[in-house]
Design an enzyme around this catalytic site. Structure first.
Site, short mmCIF file in Angstrom:
data_model
loop_
_atom_site.label_atom_id
_atom_site.label_comp_id
_atom_site.label_asym_id
_atom_site.label_seq_id
_atom_site.Cartn_x
_atom_site.Cartn_y
_atom_site.Cartn_z
N ASP A 80 0.53 -1.65 -0.34
CA ASP A 80 0.24 -0.06 0.25
C ASP A 80 1.37 1.29 -0.03
O ASP A 80 1.09 0.97 0.77
CB ASP A 80 -1.03 -0.17 1.09
CG ASP A 80 -2.04 0.87 1.33
OD1 ASP A 80 -2.23 1.85 1.11
OD2 ASP A 80 -3.18 0.73 1.49
N ILE B 93 0.74 3.31 6.26
CA ILE B 93 -0.68 3.88 7.25
C ILE B 93 -1.17 4.42 7.33
O ILE B 93 -0.60 5.44 7.07
CB ILE B 93 0.09 3.48 9.00
CG1 ILE B 93 1.51 2.44 9.25
CG2 ILE B 93 -0.78 3.67 10.08
CD1 ILE B 93 1.99 2.07 10.48
N HIS B 94 -2.62 4.86 7.45
CA HIS B 94 -3.82 5.03 7.21
C HIS B 94 -4.67 4.54 7.40
O HIS B 94 -5.00 3.89 8.13
CB HIS B 94 -3.93 5.56 5.64
CG HIS B 94 -4.06 4.73 4.24
ND1 HIS B 94 -5.43 4.11 4.61
CD2 HIS B 94 -2.87 3.57 3.83
CE1 HIS B 94 -5.23 2.90 3.83
NE2 HIS B 94 -4.16 2.78 3.09
N GLY B 95 -6.08 5.27 7.93
CA GLY B 95 -7.10 5.01 8.18
C GLY B 95 -7.94 3.68 7.92
O GLY B 95 -7.99 3.09 8.73
#
Length: 160
Positions: A12, A16-18
């Site tokens: 990705d 790190i994201h929602g």
């Protein structure tokens, strides 16, 4: 002695994201998020931003890809590990470092010049496809899935 369990490796480019924090980490029951990416490992400001999105109570580690084995050895034996990488090259490099990386979710690879959309959030070029073919030949279980519970998209698109 129990060793840390690698639950999943996700490609990705947002790291790190929602979505990773609220859906994947929770669904997997991860206790540790490892971002294995050389650039992110050197960028403390970006790490601080990602830590704000990380789930409460989950440990985050930001490491160069080459440091995966030493990092895994330092974790508690019962750790449940979710690894996030930015691109297929990071994933392939991880596979070359440890046999524990076998299940790889392709979650988000942005469209850019020379890439072709193969799934809702995945765009690939020939280099990406070649890397995915090499990973598959090395025994990786590759799949495209945006969020847990959603349909697996176009499974053959990564290597054809």
């Amino acid at each position: 002695m129990t060793s840390p369990e690698i639950l999943l490796t996700r490609i990705d480019n947002r790291l790190i994201h929602g979505q990773v924090a609220t859906q994947w980490a929770k669904e997997l029951g991860a206790s540790v998020l490892i971002v294995a990416n050389d650039e992110a490992a050197a960028d403390t400001f970006r790490q601080e931003l990602m830590n704000m999105a990380a789930p409460a109570g989950v440990t985050t580690k930001y490491i160069p890809v080459a440091d995966i084995n030493g990092t895994l050895e330092q974790l508690d034996p019962g750790a449940r590990v979710f690894i996030i990488v930015a691109d297929p090259l990071d994933a392939k490099r991880l596979m070359e470092k440890t046999d524990a990386v076998k299940r790889i979710n392709v979650g988000n690879m942005h469209m850019s010049e020379g890439k072709h959309q193969v799934a809702t959030t995945v765009a690939l070029d020939d280099t990406d496809k070649d890397l995915f073919r090499q990973m598959k030949e090395a025994g990786a279980d590759l799949f495209i899935q945006r969020v847990p519970g959603s349909a697996v998209e176009n499974p053959d698109a990564l290597t054809k």
